[in-house]
Design an enzyme around this catalytic site. Structure first.
Site, PDB file in Angstrom:
ATOM      1  N   SER A  62       0.870  -1.292   0.102  1.00 47.40           N
ATOM      2  CA  SER A  62       0.036  -0.076   0.092  1.00 47.40           C
ATOM      3  C   SER A  62       0.856   1.242   0.057  1.00 47.40           C
ATOM      4  O   SER A  62       1.671   1.313   0.882  1.00 47.40           O
ATOM      5  CB  SER A  62      -0.936   0.026   1.179  1.00 47.40           C
ATOM      6  OG  SER A  62      -1.385   1.186   1.277  1.00 47.40           O
ATOM      7  N   HIS A 121      -1.531  -1.271  -4.238  1.00 45.20           N
ATOM      8  CA  HIS A 121      -2.646  -0.986  -3.464  1.00 45.20           C
ATOM      9  C   HIS A 121      -2.591   0.630  -3.300  1.00 45.20           C
ATOM     10  O   HIS A 121      -1.696   1.005  -2.435  1.00 45.20           O
ATOM     11  CB  HIS A 121      -2.734  -1.741  -2.152  1.00 45.20           C
ATOM     12  CG  HIS A 121      -3.833  -1.440  -1.216  1.00 45.20           C
ATOM     13  ND1 HIS A 121      -4.997  -2.108  -1.471  1.00 45.20           N
ATOM     14  CD2 HIS A 121      -4.115  -0.758  -0.174  1.00 45.20           C
ATOM     15  CE1 HIS A 121      -5.959  -2.141  -0.686  1.00 45.20           C
ATOM     16  NE2 HIS A 121      -5.563  -0.982   0.061  1.00 45.20           N
ATOM     17  N   ASP A 172      -4.690   3.556  -1.611  1.00 48.34           N
ATOM     18  CA  ASP A 172      -5.833   3.994  -0.716  1.00 48.34           C
ATOM     19  C   ASP A 172      -6.237   5.315  -0.579  1.00 48.34           C
ATOM     20  O   ASP A 172      -5.468   6.361  -0.618  1.00 48.34           O
ATOM     21  CB  ASP A 172      -5.077   3.748   0.955  1.00 48.34           C
ATOM     22  CG  ASP A 172      -4.981   2.168   1.350  1.00 48.34           C
ATOM     23  OD1 ASP A 172      -3.887   2.036   1.666  1.00 48.34           O
ATOM     24  OD2 ASP A 172      -6.035   1.674   1.001  1.00 48.34           O
ATOM     25  N   MET A 221      -8.866   8.151   0.418  1.00 48.28           N
ATOM     26  CA  MET A 221      -9.526   8.435   1.647  1.00 48.28           C
ATOM     27  C   MET A 221     -10.025   9.979   1.570  1.00 48.28           C
ATOM     28  O   MET A 221      -9.530  10.580   1.210  1.00 48.28           O
ATOM     29  CB  MET A 221      -8.626   8.460   2.745  1.00 48.28           C
ATOM     30  CG  MET A 221      -8.136   7.084   3.138  1.00 48.28           C
ATOM     31  SD  MET A 221      -6.920   7.119   4.380  1.00 48.28           S
ATOM     32  CE  MET A 221      -6.219   5.401   4.494  1.00 48.28           C
ATOM     33  N   HIS A 265      -8.596   1.229  -3.531  1.00 51.69           N
ATOM     34  CA  HIS A 265      -9.182   1.029  -2.493  1.00 51.69           C
ATOM     35  C   HIS A 265      -9.958   2.364  -1.835  1.00 51.69           C
ATOM     36  O   HIS A 265      -9.349   3.044  -1.458  1.00 51.69           O
ATOM     37  CB  HIS A 265      -8.377   0.295  -1.316  1.00 51.69           C
ATOM     38  CG  HIS A 265      -9.244   0.096   0.170  1.00 51.69           C
ATOM     39  ND1 HIS A 265      -8.413   0.012   1.230  1.00 51.69           N
ATOM     40  CD2 HIS A 265     -10.521   0.230   0.460  1.00 51.69           C
ATOM     41  CE1 HIS A 265      -9.471  -0.208   2.304  1.00 51.69           C
ATOM     42  NE2 HIS A 265     -10.667  -0.042   1.712  1.00 51.69           N
ATOM     43  N   MET A 323     -11.018  -6.130   5.943  1.00 51.28           N
ATOM     44  CA  MET A 323     -10.334  -5.291   6.663  1.00 51.28           C
ATOM     45  C   MET A 323      -9.851  -5.594   8.111  1.00 51.28           C
ATOM     46  O   MET A 323     -10.780  -6.219   8.778  1.00 51.28           O
ATOM     47  CB  MET A 323     -10.885  -4.071   6.870  1.00 51.28           C
ATOM     48  CG  MET A 323     -11.372  -3.058   5.683  1.00 51.28           C
ATOM     49  SD  MET A 323      -9.831  -2.695   4.792  1.00 51.28           S
ATOM     50  CE  MET A 323      -8.917  -1.627   5.730  1.00 51.28           C
ATOM     51  N   GLY A 368      -2.057   3.650   8.220  1.00 50.22           N
ATOM     52  CA  GLY A 368      -1.038   2.517   8.160  1.00 50.22           C
ATOM     53  C   GLY A 368      -0.698   2.229   9.569  1.00 50.22           C
ATOM     54  O   GLY A 368      -0.671   2.943  10.272  1.00 50.22           O
ATOM     55  N   GLY A 369       0.114   1.337   9.855  1.00 50.84           N
ATOM     56  CA  GLY A 369       0.720   1.175  10.842  1.00 50.84           C
ATOM     57  C   GLY A 369      -0.043   0.580  12.078  1.00 50.84           C
ATOM     58  O   GLY A 369       0.418   0.643  13.001  1.00 50.84           O
ATOM     59  N   GLY A 411      -4.489  -4.490   6.347  1.00 50.16           N
ATOM     60  CA  GLY A 411      -4.172  -4.035   7.812  1.00 50.16           C
ATOM     61  C   GLY A 411      -3.467  -4.602   8.294  1.00 50.16           C
ATOM     62  O   GLY A 411      -3.836  -5.823   9.005  1.00 50.16           O
TER      63      GLY A 411
HETATM   64  C1  DX5 Z   1      -5.819   1.298   5.936  1.00 51.87           C
HETATM   65  C2  DX5 Z   1      -5.568   0.921   4.537  1.00 51.87           C
HETATM   66  C3  DX5 Z   1      -4.412   0.113   4.398  1.00 51.87           C
HETATM   67  C4  DX5 Z   1      -3.309   0.420   5.011  1.00 51.87           C
HETATM   68  C5  DX5 Z   1      -2.284  -0.683   5.273  1.00 51.87           C
HETATM   69  O1  DX5 Z   1      -7.041   2.326   5.952  1.00 51.87           O
HETATM   70  O2  DX5 Z   1      -6.631   0.534   3.765  1.00 51.87           O
HETATM   71  O3  DX5 Z   1      -4.253  -0.384   3.168  1.00 51.87           O
HETATM   72  O4  DX5 Z   1      -2.661   1.243   4.112  1.00 51.87           O
HETATM   73  O5  DX5 Z   1      -1.133  -0.335   6.097  1.00 51.87           O
HETATM   74  P1  DX5 Z   1      -0.592  -1.265   7.187  1.00 51.87           P
HETATM   75  O6  DX5 Z   1      -0.118  -2.577   6.360  1.00 51.87           O
HETATM   76  O7  DX5 Z   1       0.825  -0.499   7.609  1.00 51.87           O
HETATM   77  O8  DX5 Z   1      -1.785  -1.732   8.365  1.00 51.87           O
HETATM   78 ZN    ZN Z   2      -6.468  -0.103   1.659  1.00 47.10          ZN
END
Ligand code: DX5
Ligand code: ZN
Length: 226
Positions: free
Chosen positions: A12, A37, A39, A41, A70, A141, A148-149, A177
């Site tokens: 991502s 990927h 993201d 938002m 996403h 999810m 992230g993280g 996630g």
């Molecule tokens: C969270 C995103 C995920 C995120 C994953 O809302 O949809 O794709 O970037 O990040 P990690 O792998 O660090 O949890």
């Molecule tokens: Zn995502």
């Protein structure tokens, strides 16, 4: 042609350098990413804001594999054509983002993209029981979306239930996630085939030191193959 359910790692770019997306995308693909990927938002459906169609269109120039978009936005339908124009290969909408997921998935496919449906941790697998023939991917999810993280939330029961519901339909199960070498085997054994990973791929590396991305991707892949 039979459906390819082999393991795919989809880094991502939410965890990438926001000032250097083009080179970051080139780096993760050179280091073994199967998909990219992306993201999206809107600071409405989730409490964070990233980017929209113009940025995704710019990413497209650098993505040679699969651009897996996403959408963490609500409403979704009015934006579908913009993401088709931006070049998304897969467009995933949240089942929680509105009252008409059946129509949204039809509209995504009608716009020429593969259709994904995402489930937040609190949403049961049954929420997608009546749209599995309209979806190419179900995204489970394993964090509450927006950042992230975050810490992995165990959804292995939901993944198993989904895997049984999907049967031999050509539908990917994507996990999103908190995926890392510890959690990847759990979700893979439960039936997942696409693993999104942001922090576990980008941590410790950079565009200049992208071998670390490759090592991180390999560590996730190896954790599953055993
Ligand atoms: C969270 C995103 C995920 C995120 C994953 O809302 O949809 O794709 O970037 O990040 P990690 O792998 O660090 O949890
Ligand atoms: Zn995502």
């Amino acid at each position: 042609m039979s459906f390819d359910r082999s393991l795919k790692i989809a880094p991502s770019i939410l965890s990438a350098d926001f000032a250097d997306f083009g080179r970051e995308i080139q780096a993760i693909e050179a280091q073994g990413a199967d998909w990219v990927h992306v993201d999206v938002m809107d600071n409405h459906f989730v409490p964070n804001l990233t980017f929209g169609p113009p940025a995704v269109k710019a990413f497209r120039k650098h993505v040679k594999t699969v651009m897996d978009v996403h959408l963490m936005i609500a409403p979704v339908d009015a934006s579908i054509d913009a993401y088709a124009d931006a070049g998304a290969d897969i467009l995933t909408a949240h089942v929680e983002a509105g009252p008409h997921i059946h129509r949204t998935l039809q509209a995504i496919r009608a716009a020429g993209m593969k259709a994904g449906v995402a489930l937040n941790p609190g949403t049961p697998a049954e929420a997608v029981a009546h749209v599995l023939d309209l979806a190419d991917l179900v995204c489970v999810m394993t964090v509450n979306p927006g950042f992230g993280g975050q810490k992995f939330i165990d959804m292995t029961d939901k993944i198993r239930t989904l895997r049984a519901m999907i049967g031999d339909r050509p539908v990917h199960i994507e996990i999103d996630g908190g995926v890392d070498p510890k959690t990847a085997p759990l979700v893979s054994q439960a039936g997942a085939d696409v693993l999104v990973a942001g922090s576990a791929v980008f941590r410790g590396g950079s565009v200049e030191n992208s071998e670390v991305y490759g090592q991180n991707i390999k560590a996730i892949r190896d954790s599953v193959s055993g």
